[in-house]
Write a protein that holds these residues in place. Structure first.
Motif, mmCIF file in Angstrom:
data_model
loop_
_atom_site.group_PDB
_atom_site.id
_atom_site.type_symbol
_atom_site.label_atom_id
_atom_site.label_comp_id
_atom_site.label_asym_id
_atom_site.label_seq_id
_atom_site.Cartn_x
_atom_site.Cartn_y
_atom_site.Cartn_z
ATOM 1 N N SER A 1 -1.466 -6.350 -20.391
ATOM 2 C CA SER A 1 -0.077 -5.911 -20.594
ATOM 3 C C SER A 1 0.003 -4.858 -21.694
ATOM 4 C CB SER A 1 0.819 -7.104 -20.916
ATOM 5 O OG SER A 1 0.385 -7.704 -22.112
ATOM 6 N N GLY A 2 -1.121 -4.243 -22.038
ATOM 7 C CA GLY A 2 -1.117 -3.107 -22.967
ATOM 8 C C GLY A 2 -1.061 -3.536 -24.420
ATOM 9 N N ASN A 3 -0.521 -2.660 -25.219
ATOM 10 C CA ASN A 3 -0.475 -2.933 -26.662
ATOM 11 C C ASN A 3 0.277 -4.229 -26.943
ATOM 12 O OD1 ASN A 3 -0.844 -2.178 -29.421
ATOM 13 N ND2 ASN A 3 1.334 -1.676 -29.489
ATOM 14 N N ASP A 4 -0.297 -5.084 -27.798
ATOM 15 C CA ASP A 4 0.426 -6.288 -28.204
ATOM 16 C C ASP A 4 1.583 -5.849 -29.091
ATOM 17 O OD1 ASP A 4 1.290 -8.563 -29.807
ATOM 18 O OD2 ASP A 4 -0.381 -9.615 -28.845
ATOM 19 N N LEU A 5 2.801 -6.155 -28.625
ATOM 20 C CA LEU A 5 3.972 -5.623 -29.315
ATOM 21 C C LEU A 5 4.193 -6.268 -30.687
ATOM 22 C CD1 LEU A 5 6.360 -5.207 -26.246
ATOM 23 C CD2 LEU A 5 5.124 -3.418 -27.462
ATOM 24 N N ASN B 1 1.827 -6.183 -32.850
ATOM 25 C CA ASN B 1 0.864 -5.520 -33.738
ATOM 26 C C ASN B 1 1.500 -4.967 -35.002
ATOM 27 O OD1 ASN B 1 -1.562 -5.939 -32.479
ATOM 28 N ND2 ASN B 1 -1.463 -4.117 -31.205
ATOM 29 N N PHE B 2 2.763 -4.615 -34.913
ATOM 30 C CA PHE B 2 3.392 -3.995 -36.074
ATOM 31 C C PHE B 2 4.216 -4.973 -36.906
ATOM 32 C CE2 PHE B 2 3.202 -0.131 -33.218
ATOM 33 C CZ PHE B 2 2.027 0.319 -33.810
ATOM 34 N N SER B 3 4.261 -6.230 -36.467
ATOM 35 C CA SER B 3 5.107 -7.142 -37.233
ATOM 36 C C SER B 3 4.277 -8.139 -38.029
ATOM 37 C CB SER B 3 6.070 -7.876 -36.300
ATOM 38 O OG SER B 3 5.343 -8.501 -35.287
ATOM 39 N N THR C 1 -6.876 3.834 -35.888
ATOM 40 C CA THR C 1 -7.548 2.840 -35.031
ATOM 41 C C THR C 1 -7.422 3.246 -33.560
ATOM 42 O OG1 THR C 1 -7.111 1.119 -36.622
ATOM 43 C CG2 THR C 1 -7.508 0.386 -34.381
ATOM 44 N N LEU C 2 -6.219 3.701 -33.198
ATOM 45 C CA LEU C 2 -6.013 4.134 -31.810
ATOM 46 C C LEU C 2 -6.886 5.350 -31.495
ATOM 47 C CD1 LEU C 2 -4.463 4.006 -29.122
ATOM 48 C CD2 LEU C 2 -2.715 5.461 -30.158
ATOM 49 N N ARG C 3 -6.941 6.264 -32.441
ATOM 50 C CA ARG C 3 -7.733 7.477 -32.201
ATOM 51 C C ARG C 3 -9.218 7.128 -32.002
ATOM 52 N NH1 ARG C 3 -7.687 12.981 -35.829
ATOM 53 N NH2 ARG C 3 -9.387 13.982 -34.708
HETATM 54 C C1 LIG Z 1 -3.355 0.193 -32.870
HETATM 55 C C2 LIG Z 1 -2.062 0.327 -32.134
HETATM 56 C C3 LIG Z 1 -2.217 1.104 -30.863
HETATM 57 C C4 LIG Z 1 -0.949 1.200 -30.076
HETATM 58 C C5 LIG Z 1 -1.155 1.868 -28.751
HETATM 59 C C6 LIG Z 1 0.091 1.907 -27.942
HETATM 60 C C7 LIG Z 1 0.124 1.546 -26.670
HETATM 61 C C8 LIG Z 1 1.393 1.588 -25.880
HETATM 62 C C9 LIG Z 1 1.513 0.510 -24.854
HETATM 63 O O1 LIG Z 1 0.571 -0.151 -24.458
HETATM 64 S S1 LIG Z 1 3.073 0.300 -24.263
HETATM 65 C C10 LIG Z 1 3.029 -1.187 -23.322
HETATM 66 C C11 LIG Z 1 3.363 -2.372 -24.151
HETATM 67 N N1 LIG Z 1 3.496 -3.547 -23.292
HETATM 68 C C12 LIG Z 1 4.675 -4.004 -22.860
HETATM 69 O O2 LIG Z 1 5.730 -3.467 -23.132
HETATM 70 C C13 LIG Z 1 4.601 -5.259 -22.036
HETATM 71 C C14 LIG Z 1 5.487 -6.325 -22.619
HETATM 72 N N2 LIG Z 1 5.385 -7.534 -21.796
HETATM 73 C C15 LIG Z 1 6.240 -7.782 -20.770
HETATM 74 O O3 LIG Z 1 7.123 -7.031 -20.460
HETATM 75 C C16 LIG Z 1 6.002 -9.045 -20.015
HETATM 76 O O4 LIG Z 1 5.364 -9.960 -20.875
HETATM 77 C C17 LIG Z 1 5.133 -8.839 -18.743
HETATM 78 C C18 LIG Z 1 5.956 -8.060 -17.700
HETATM 79 C C19 LIG Z 1 3.847 -8.101 -19.060
HETATM 80 C C20 LIG Z 1 4.762 -10.222 -18.132
HETATM 81 O O5 LIG Z 1 5.945 -10.962 -17.903
HETATM 82 P P1 LIG Z 1 5.812 -12.509 -17.455
HETATM 83 O O6 LIG Z 1 7.208 -13.032 -17.331
HETATM 84 O O7 LIG Z 1 4.910 -12.623 -16.303
HETATM 85 O O8 LIG Z 1 5.044 -13.211 -18.676
HETATM 86 P P2 LIG Z 1 5.579 -13.463 -20.156
HETATM 87 O O9 LIG Z 1 6.483 -12.358 -20.611
HETATM 88 O O10 LIG Z 1 6.124 -14.849 -20.263
HETATM 89 O O11 LIG Z 1 4.225 -13.323 -20.995
HETATM 90 C C21 LIG Z 1 3.420 -14.431 -21.356
HETATM 91 C C22 LIG Z 1 3.225 -14.410 -22.852
HETATM 92 O O12 LIG Z 1 2.542 -13.212 -23.195
HETATM 93 C C23 LIG Z 1 3.282 -12.479 -24.177
HETATM 94 N N3 LIG Z 1 3.076 -11.063 -23.952
HETATM 95 C C24 LIG Z 1 2.909 -10.429 -22.780
HETATM 96 N N4 LIG Z 1 2.706 -9.122 -22.970
HETATM 97 C C25 LIG Z 1 2.764 -8.923 -24.311
HETATM 98 C C26 LIG Z 1 2.621 -7.772 -25.133
HETATM 99 N N5 LIG Z 1 2.375 -6.555 -24.616
HETATM 100 N N6 LIG Z 1 2.724 -7.925 -26.457
HETATM 101 C C27 LIG Z 1 2.932 -9.137 -27.011
HETATM 102 N N7 LIG Z 1 3.075 -10.279 -26.276
HETATM 103 C C28 LIG Z 1 2.983 -10.153 -24.945
HETATM 104 C C29 LIG Z 1 4.727 -12.899 -23.931
HETATM 105 O O13 LIG Z 1 5.499 -12.679 -25.071
HETATM 106 C C30 LIG Z 1 4.544 -14.364 -23.617
HETATM 107 O O14 LIG Z 1 4.309 -15.024 -24.848
HETATM 108 P P3 LIG Z 1 4.932 -16.493 -25.104
HETATM 109 O O15 LIG Z 1 4.303 -17.367 -24.058
HETATM 110 O O16 LIG Z 1 4.511 -16.825 -26.492
HETATM 111 O O17 LIG Z 1 6.418 -16.347 -24.939
#
Ligand SMILES: CCCCC/C=C/CC(=O)SCCNC(=O)CCNC(=O)[C@H](O)C(C)(C)COP(=O)(O)OP(=O)(O)OC[C@H]1O[C@@H](n2cnc3c(N)ncnc32)[C@H](O)[C@@H]1OP(=O)(O)O
Length: 358
Positions: free
Chosen positions: A163-167, A169-171, A187-189
């Protein structure tokens, strides 16, 4: 080299002979890998609330998700070797990547049939990439570039690729915001640089949905095999951020500017078949035969002469390399500014208030 039953039995025996207590974390890891290797994924009920040890063991086992028994066996053998460097497995050399990779359960490195496999292993969080994981992946790629494998494979454990970057990461980090964002940009670079510079064939097995940076770096792979359950989504604008992973350069080259803009600016999610038609994915397999078919393909490719493949890859990559590094630097610079923006801060808050899933 895959650990045999005998290697595994030896490792179990060696653990019994350990003179020093390896510590609770190591013991939990050994327990979890042993159970996964011998019984498969955890399907026993969670112990009662006051059974602290039982619950810790259950958590450790459950965290391994659907990790295959063979991989767990291999990881157990490798982990025992890392506890006592003098205890080497009877099958000879283990995966070279383990020698310089810090201990990490979220990024698992294994070796099989001349193929090094880097698995994102946080299935409960959809394999979201933590700050530590960016660093571990960078190290794993550096180690794989020097090991004796022919091909390196990237994949995810569970129903998501990532699901990409752990959101968060900044908190969950300390220091000033400016300092944290500057460190993150660096780190990203480094992370993206390690894909740009990777010298051997690099293949992604996209086992399920991919989001954000897990999608963008695919433009730096040599082949991308996808399950037909995979989707590809880069919701940057809705998160108040901008493209990374060199996608602002690779995507228009791969799929043309109009399709690239649809994904990178408007955040259109595409299916595996659409991604294949647009050139981001090499081939799509039905989900129920995906692992079998993709691995048959990889095992056959890994038998090619390694030097020829390596030199071939370098020819394909070398002319664009400087441009890729420049693109990476610029994308990270812009992102560092975006992370401070109100649009980005609001989008992350919305996600964690459970109102804003993709
Ligand atoms: C060094 C820094 C570098 C930075 C580089 C930047 C990169 C940019 C990106 O990658 S942007 C993309 C970021 N990702 C997202 O926006 C995805 C966010 N997640 C979602 O929208 C949803 O979780 C889903 C659509 C991927 C899946 O939905 P679903 O309903 O199937 O599952 P859950 O939401 O219940 O997820 C299960 C648990 O996982 C946690 N989780 C999922 N993805 C992330 C994420 N990206 N970051 C943090 N946590 C995530 C979610 O919160 C659930 O946790 P919980 O069980 O504790 O509630």
């Amino acid at each position: 080299m895959v650990a045999s039953e005998k290697d595994f039995e030896n490792a179990v025996h060696q653990v019994k002979l350990l003179k020093e207590d390896p510590g609770n974390d190591a013991k939990l890891k050994l327990y979890a890998l042993y159970k996964q290797a011998t019984e498969g994924p955890c399907n026993v009920p969670k112990p009662r609330v006051f059974d602290f040890l039982g619950r810790a063991k259950w958590d450790a086992w459950t965290a391994l998700g659907s990790l295959p028994k063979e991989t767990a066996r291999q990881n157990y053998v490798d982990f025992v070797s890392s506890l006592r460097p003098s205890l080497t497995s009877s099958s000879g050399e283990g995966p070279a990547a383990h020698r310089s990779l810090p201990e990490s359960e979220d990024v698992v490195v294994t070796s099989k049939d001349s193929i090094t496999v880097i698995t994102l292993n946080r299935p409960a969080k959809k394999n979201a990439i933590t700050y530590q994981m960016y660093q571990d992946i960078t190290l794993a790629l550096k180690a794989a570039s020097k090991d004796n494998s022919t091909i390196t494979v990237f994949t995810g454990n569970g129903n998501y690729y990532s699901s990409g970057n752990d959101l968060s990461n900044f908190s969950n980090r300390s220091g000033s915001l400016q300092q944290m964002y500057a460190e993150s940009a660096l780190t990203l670079r480094n992370f993206v640089d390690s894909f740009i510079d990777f010298p051997k064939p690099l293949v992604a097995l996209v086992n399920g949905p991919a989001v954000g940076i897990a999608v963008t770096v695919l433009g730096l792979f040599d082949a991308v095999y996808a399950s037909d359950r995979a989707t590809f989504h880069t919701p940057f604008s809705s998160l108040g951020i901008t493209p990374e992973g060199c996608s602002s350069y690779t995507f228009p080259k791969i799929m043309g500017p109009a399709k690239a803009a649809e994904m990178l600016i408007f955040g259109k999610k595409i299916t595996a078949r659409e991604a294949c038609a647009q050139g981001l994915v090499t081939e799509v397999f039905p989900h129920n035969t995906f692992q079998k078919e993709a691995w048959a393909r990889l095992t056959a490719y890994a038998k090619n002469p390694p030097k020829a493949m390596r030199i071939g890859k370098q020819l394909l990559r070398s002319f664009g390399k400087e441009t890729l590094h420049a693109v990476n630097a610029e994308e990270c610079r812009v992102l560092q500014e975006r992370w401070l923006s109100e649009e980005c801060v609001n989008a992350i808050q919305t996600f964690f208030s459970k109102k804003g899933k993709l």
